[in-house]
Design an enzyme around this catalytic site. Structure first.
Site, PDB file in Angstrom:
ATOM      1  N   ASN A 118      35.093  36.075  33.419  1.00 61.20           N
ATOM      2  CA  ASN A 118      35.585  37.357  32.915  1.00 61.20           C
ATOM      3  C   ASN A 118      37.098  37.437  32.998  1.00 61.20           C
ATOM      4  O   ASN A 118      37.731  36.777  33.829  1.00 61.20           O
ATOM      5  CB  ASN A 118      34.958  38.508  33.698  1.00 61.20           C
ATOM      6  CG  ASN A 118      33.443  38.516  33.585  1.00 61.20           C
ATOM      7  OD1 ASN A 118      32.888  37.968  32.637  1.00 61.20           O
ATOM      8  ND2 ASN A 118      32.776  39.119  34.544  1.00 61.20           N
ATOM      9  N   ASP A 120      38.594  40.577  33.210  1.00 62.34           N
ATOM     10  CA  ASP A 120      38.808  41.999  33.494  1.00 62.34           C
ATOM     11  C   ASP A 120      39.406  42.299  34.861  1.00 62.34           C
ATOM     12  O   ASP A 120      39.785  43.442  35.138  1.00 62.34           O
ATOM     13  CB  ASP A 120      37.499  42.780  33.326  1.00 62.34           C
ATOM     14  CG  ASP A 120      36.339  42.189  34.130  1.00 62.34           C
ATOM     15  OD1 ASP A 120      36.568  41.694  35.252  1.00 62.34           O
ATOM     16  OD2 ASP A 120      35.192  42.243  33.622  1.00 62.34           O
ATOM     17  N   HIS A 135      38.804  31.846  32.532  1.00 63.65           N
ATOM     18  CA  HIS A 135      39.299  32.125  31.179  1.00 63.65           C
ATOM     19  C   HIS A 135      40.567  32.969  31.179  1.00 63.65           C
ATOM     20  O   HIS A 135      40.942  33.506  30.141  1.00 63.65           O
ATOM     21  CB  HIS A 135      38.207  32.815  30.358  1.00 63.65           C
ATOM     22  CG  HIS A 135      37.004  31.951  30.129  1.00 63.65           C
ATOM     23  ND1 HIS A 135      35.756  32.456  29.893  1.00 63.65           N
ATOM     24  CD2 HIS A 135      36.870  30.594  30.113  1.00 63.65           C
ATOM     25  CE1 HIS A 135      34.893  31.456  29.738  1.00 63.65           C
ATOM     26  NE2 HIS A 135      35.554  30.315  29.869  1.00 63.65           N
ATOM     27  N   CYS A 146      58.251  29.914  24.789  1.00 63.79           N
ATOM     28  CA  CYS A 146      59.014  29.579  25.995  1.00 63.79           C
ATOM     29  C   CYS A 146      58.176  29.557  27.268  1.00 63.79           C
ATOM     30  O   CYS A 146      58.658  29.140  28.328  1.00 63.79           O
ATOM     31  CB  CYS A 146      60.185  30.543  26.171  1.00 63.79           C
ATOM     32  SG  CYS A 146      59.713  32.237  26.630  1.00 63.79           S
ATOM     33  N   CYS A 197      62.741  35.076  24.085  1.00 62.83           N
ATOM     34  CA  CYS A 197      63.108  34.115  23.042  1.00 62.83           C
ATOM     35  C   CYS A 197      62.687  34.530  21.645  1.00 62.83           C
ATOM     36  O   CYS A 197      62.988  33.818  20.682  1.00 62.83           O
ATOM     37  CB  CYS A 197      62.519  32.744  23.373  1.00 62.83           C
ATOM     38  SG  CYS A 197      60.722  32.647  23.107  1.00 62.83           S
ATOM     39  N   SER A 235      25.628  35.546  33.500  1.00 62.62           N
ATOM     40  CA  SER A 235      26.138  34.666  32.454  1.00 62.62           C
ATOM     41  C   SER A 235      24.971  34.006  31.731  1.00 62.62           C
ATOM     42  O   SER A 235      24.040  33.498  32.370  1.00 62.62           O
ATOM     43  CB  SER A 235      27.049  33.582  33.027  1.00 62.62           C
ATOM     44  OG  SER A 235      27.466  32.680  32.014  1.00 62.62           O
TER      45      SER A 235
END
Length: 301
Positions: A118, A120, A135, A146, A197, A235
């Site tokens: 997750n 979150d 993730h 940059c 940048c 999951s």
């Protein structure tokens, strides 16, 4: 032709059935050394939908891919408009009983670590420490030119200033914080560049079609090697980013236990799948271990 990432999985009919008895999970935790691997299902009770469960967002929404984001200015405009609106709701989500139970298991030295798919931040908000965000996190933004990182709150303020009055009504919010908006609602939403940048800004999350950084994968594999067992929470294990750790644990002879209401792609590797809502299941497990999990914090009886 560009290949789309695998987003769905159809369970075969011969998968082992789930159980409603969480006792095997309590037994594993009682001996310690349990590595938790959590997915979107643990956050549904906090108001964040999952991808593949009943009413999951994949039924109405295709997540942004890395290739689309980097290859199209219009795709980035659409993503940031939807994500900016979704962040207002996503950022207000609070940990639920499942997150709090994981945190208290950690405080009682029953866990060897926590890996979450997750983005979150709810495990950390509940009090879990040293969480590996497989993730990434929506709370951070990275410049693709940059490499500079910045807080999501800072970008949210810049987007508010660049898009005064932007307040469409979304059809829903997705696990990645992306709100469902039509192209007409996105309109000419203005995307802001990196302040250092002028480069393209991206949330510090792994999009579908993007590889998890190798150093992060290596760290997770080491956590699996050091664990006594692996506990999967919420999951479906549809994508390889999480399934590979289940396979690694099973190949090493470590028990894999899954708490998920629906069948998962890892069921064949598991000693059990508890088909119960996560908050209720983990609260019951905590009670069997003599641990109370209340609405604000988890405390030892």
């Amino acid at each position: 032709m560009r290949m789309r990432p695998t987003l769905s999985w159809t369970p075969p009919e011969d998968l082992p059935p789930g159980t409603t008895d969480p006792e095997p999970v309590a037994d594993a935790l009682s001996t310690g050394g349990v590595l938790v691997l959590s997915g979107a299902g643990i956050s549904t009770e906090s108001g964040i939908p999952d991808y593949r469960g009943e009413g999951g967002s994949l039924s109405r929404h295709t997540p942004m891919t890395y290739q689309d984001f980097t290859g199209s200015a219009q795709a980035r405009r659409r993503y940031w408009a939807r994500s900016h609106l979704g962040w207002r709701t996503f950022g207000r989500a609070r940990p639920n009983a499942g997150h709090r139970a994981v945190a208290v298991f950690g405080r009682h030295d029953l866990l060897s670590g926590v890996i979450t798919q997750n983005v979150d931040g709810l495990h950390q908000a509940a009090g879990s420490e040293d969480v590996v965000e497989l993730h990434g996190s929506l709370a951070r933004v990275v410049c693709l030119a940059c490499g500079a990182f910045s807080p999501r709150g800072e970008l949210a303020q810049r987007l508010e200033e660049a898009n005064p009055g932007f307040d469409p009504v979304a059809a829903g919010i997705n696990p990645d914080g992306d709100a469902d908006l039509t192209d007409a609602q996105v309109g000419d939403f203005h995307v802001v560049p990196c302040t250092s940048c002028g480069g393209i800004l991206k949330p510090d999350v792994v999009f579908f079609g993007e590889a998890v950084p190798q150093h992060r994968v290596a760290h997770c594999r080491e956590l699996v090697r050091e664990s006594a067992s692996l506990l999967v929470l919420g999951s479906s294990l549809t994508v390889m980013s999480g399934l590979r750790f289940v396979r690694q644990a099973a190949e090493a002879g470590k028990p894999v236990l899954i708490v998920n209401r629906e069948p998962t792609r890892g069921d064949r590797h598991a000693v059990t799948r508890v088909a119960l809502p996560l908050g209720a299941a983990l609260t019951t497990v905590a009670e069997r271990l003599g641990i109370a999990v209340d609405g604000q914090a988890a405390v030892r009886r």
